[in-house]
Design an enzyme around this catalytic site. Structure first.
Site, PDB file in Angstrom:
ATOM      1  N   HIS A  17       0.818  -1.221   0.000  1.00  0.00           N
ATOM      2  CA  HIS A  17       0.000   0.000   0.000  1.00  0.00           C
ATOM      3  C   HIS A  17       0.849   1.268   0.000  1.00  0.00           C
ATOM      4  CE1 HIS A  17      -4.321  -1.180   0.707  1.00  0.00           C
ATOM      5  NE2 HIS A  17      -3.703  -2.350   0.718  1.00  0.00           N
ATOM      6  N   ASP A 119      -4.306   6.863   2.146  1.00  0.00           N
ATOM      7  CA  ASP A 119      -4.760   5.566   1.653  1.00  0.00           C
ATOM      8  C   ASP A 119      -6.260   5.504   1.885  1.00  0.00           C
ATOM      9  OD1 ASP A 119      -5.460   2.606   1.847  1.00  0.00           O
ATOM     10  OD2 ASP A 119      -3.353   2.474   1.272  1.00  0.00           O
ATOM     11  N   THR A 141      -5.366   2.010  -3.919  1.00  0.00           N
ATOM     12  CA  THR A 141      -4.163   1.466  -4.547  1.00  0.00           C
ATOM     13  C   THR A 141      -4.442   0.242  -5.408  1.00  0.00           C
ATOM     14  OG1 THR A 141      -3.660   0.115  -2.599  1.00  0.00           O
ATOM     15  CG2 THR A 141      -2.686   2.315  -2.688  1.00  0.00           C
ATOM     16  N   ALA A 333      13.931  -9.719  -7.522  1.00  0.00           N
ATOM     17  CA  ALA A 333      14.126  -9.333  -8.923  1.00  0.00           C
ATOM     18  C   ALA A 333      13.603  -7.912  -9.134  1.00  0.00           C
ATOM     19  CB  ALA A 333      13.386 -10.294  -9.848  1.00  0.00           C
ATOM     20  N   GLN A 335      11.464  -6.126 -10.775  1.00  0.00           N
ATOM     21  CA  GLN A 335      10.340  -6.589 -11.602  1.00  0.00           C
ATOM     22  C   GLN A 335      10.055  -5.706 -12.813  1.00  0.00           C
ATOM     23  OE1 GLN A 335       7.145  -8.902  -9.870  1.00  0.00           O
ATOM     24  NE2 GLN A 335       5.746  -7.243 -10.401  1.00  0.00           N
ATOM     25  N   SER A 355       1.401  -5.796  -9.638  1.00  0.00           N
ATOM     26  CA  SER A 355       1.997  -6.731 -10.597  1.00  0.00           C
ATOM     27  C   SER A 355       1.205  -6.768 -11.899  1.00  0.00           C
ATOM     28  CB  SER A 355       2.076  -8.136  -9.982  1.00  0.00           C
ATOM     29  OG  SER A 355       3.031  -8.173  -8.948  1.00  0.00           O
TER      30      SER A 355
END
Length: 454
Positions: A17, A119, A141, A333, A335, A355
């Protein structure tokens, strides 16, 4: 120039978040007038994970981090699931922990808070904003589809007492199953502090000056239109991964790179690699780890697996050694760079919204194994609505089911259509954030004016 406007940024310091919220704030700070300052409020642990040293941003002198109490009593011993218990304790500490830190920030800066940008989970911010006489701008989010599901919670719960199996009464949800809805929508509020928090959020969001989402209008036009009718103002300002860098300051905080990982990728054929990552919180259960490993070994193609060291004990004996010729294991990684490399043919993911957005932004199809929260709904949208990926059969990894999903994406006519679909959606996302009159560009300017002029 002395500061004259003070934006209080209240983070929900769990999962992923806080990082997208900070990304948005950096984007705003890069374009805001010099007399605007930002105080970012999060727990000590969360701040340390997103700020260097947890004190503030090195590139943005107008962003300062402040700690709020996480609600965990001294010498507390966790029972059950520590993650969800921590969330419950934090919720119990609000809003007093935020109010205390906000007062400290006002005293330290000498400038009264002029706007709350928070948020969306932190619904009590509606009352805080009213108390201070300032605008409340909640940032959601996750995906707009998940937000819509929560706003329709009461309607969906009424369906549970009928024989109706779909939620077609919600714009943009036709054909989706009740079982695809977030767990918090389907459960009694008393069963979970988080469920109650989100339910209260849905009740209070119509009070917000504007609700901001990390998405783009073109991905879900019907949902966007409906949300605009339910809220005072609703702005898609993403995908944040594609937001162009400001000429005023850089907003790229990913300075650390796994060079070994990226060098390995360079040696692979284009669109050939299976990339596996389940985010920073999730590890599949041991039997699914074994099934996924067996599938990769049977498939024999190149794969990159972002897997924390402690989870490797659940892999089959000798698996890592047997797959050194075609597999690469990393504990972390980069990403964005991995998906941007052009080498990844499919992304095996838990279906968290960050993602998914990154996968869309760089045109990579998805294989989805959702676990909790909005992930089940996200995976349904991926397969049934956007048609940019597949859900694993029966919702769990099996050797045969995983091999089949990989082969469909990479080697079949259906996979070809999926790959084309994600490229189309990628194009729409790019247009939204990079074309001068793109929808997210216009929406961001509206947001900037609201924040800068508050």
């Amino acid at each position: 120039m002395p500061a004259s406007r003070h934006i209080a940024v209240l983070a929900f310091p769990f999962g992923t978040h806080a990082a997208p919220l900070l990304h948005l704030i950096k984007r705003i700070a890069a374009s805001a007038p010099e007399d605007v300052i930002f105080s970012f409020f999060g727990s000590s642990e969360s701040n340390k994970s997103i700020f260097s040293g947890g004190k503030g941003d090195e590139e943005f002198a107008n962003i300062e981090a402040y700690e709020v109490w996480d609600g965990v009593p001294k010498d507390h011993v966790f029972k059950g699931n520590p993650h969800f218990e921590q969330i419950g304790l934090f919720i119990n500490a609000t809003p007093g922990n935020f109010e205390k830190a906000m007062k400290e920030a006002e005293e330290e800066t000498g400038v009264k808070i002029s706007c709350l940008l928070t948020d969306a989970f932190l619904w009590f911010s509606a009352d805080l904003a009213e108390k201070h006489g300032v605008p409340w701008i909640p940032f959601w989010t996750a995906a707009s589809c998940a937000l819509s599901a929560h706003l329709y919670t009461d309607d969906i719960r009424r369906l549970l007492s009928t024989n109706e199996q779909t939620v077609g009464m919600i714009p943009g949800f036709d054909g989706l199953s009740i079982k695809d809805m977030p767990k918090e929508v389907l459960m009694d509020n008393n069963q979970s502090p988080l469920a109650l928090l989100i339910y209260n959020m849905a009740l209070h969001l119509p009070r917000a000056t504007v609700v901001v989402v990390n998405s783009f209008e073109e991905i879900d036009p019907a949902i966007t239109l409906d949300l605009k009718s339910k809220l005072k103002k609703f702005l898609n300002v993403g995908p944040l991964p594609l937001m162009a860098e400001s000429s005023k300051k850089t907003i790229d905080s990913s300075a650390d790179h796994n060079d070994e990982c990226l060098e390995w990728l360079k040696k692979q054929d284009d669109s050939s690699v299976v990339y596996i990552s389940f985010g920073s919180v999730i590890t599949p259960p041991p039997h699914e780890m074994v099934a996924l490993a067996e599938a990769l070994e049977s498939w024999k193609g190149p794969f990159l697996w972002s897997l924390r060291d402690h989870a490797r004990k659940n892999l089959p004996d000798g698996f890592i050694d047997r797959t050194t010729g075609n597999g690469k294991f990393v504990s972390w990684a980069p990403q964005k760079e991995v998906l941007q490399s052009g080498k990844v043919g499919v992304f095996v993911t838990h279906c968290g919204w960050n993602s998914i957005l990154e996968s869309i932004s760089y045109g990579v199809p998805l294989i989805c194994r959702p676990f909790f929260g909005d992930q089940v709904l996200n995976s349904a949208m991926v397969e049934d609505k956007w048609k940019i990926g597949l859900r694993v059969k029966d919702g769990v990894f099996t050797k045969d089911g995983t091999v089949s999903a990989i082969e469909v994406i990479l080697s079949s006519e259906k996979g070809k259509q999926i790959r084309e679909n994600v490229q189309v959606l990628k194009g729409k996302a790019i247009d939204a954030v990079q074309v001068p009159n793109g929808s997210s560009v216009r929406n961001f300017q509206d947001l900037l004016e609201l924040v800068a002029m508050s």
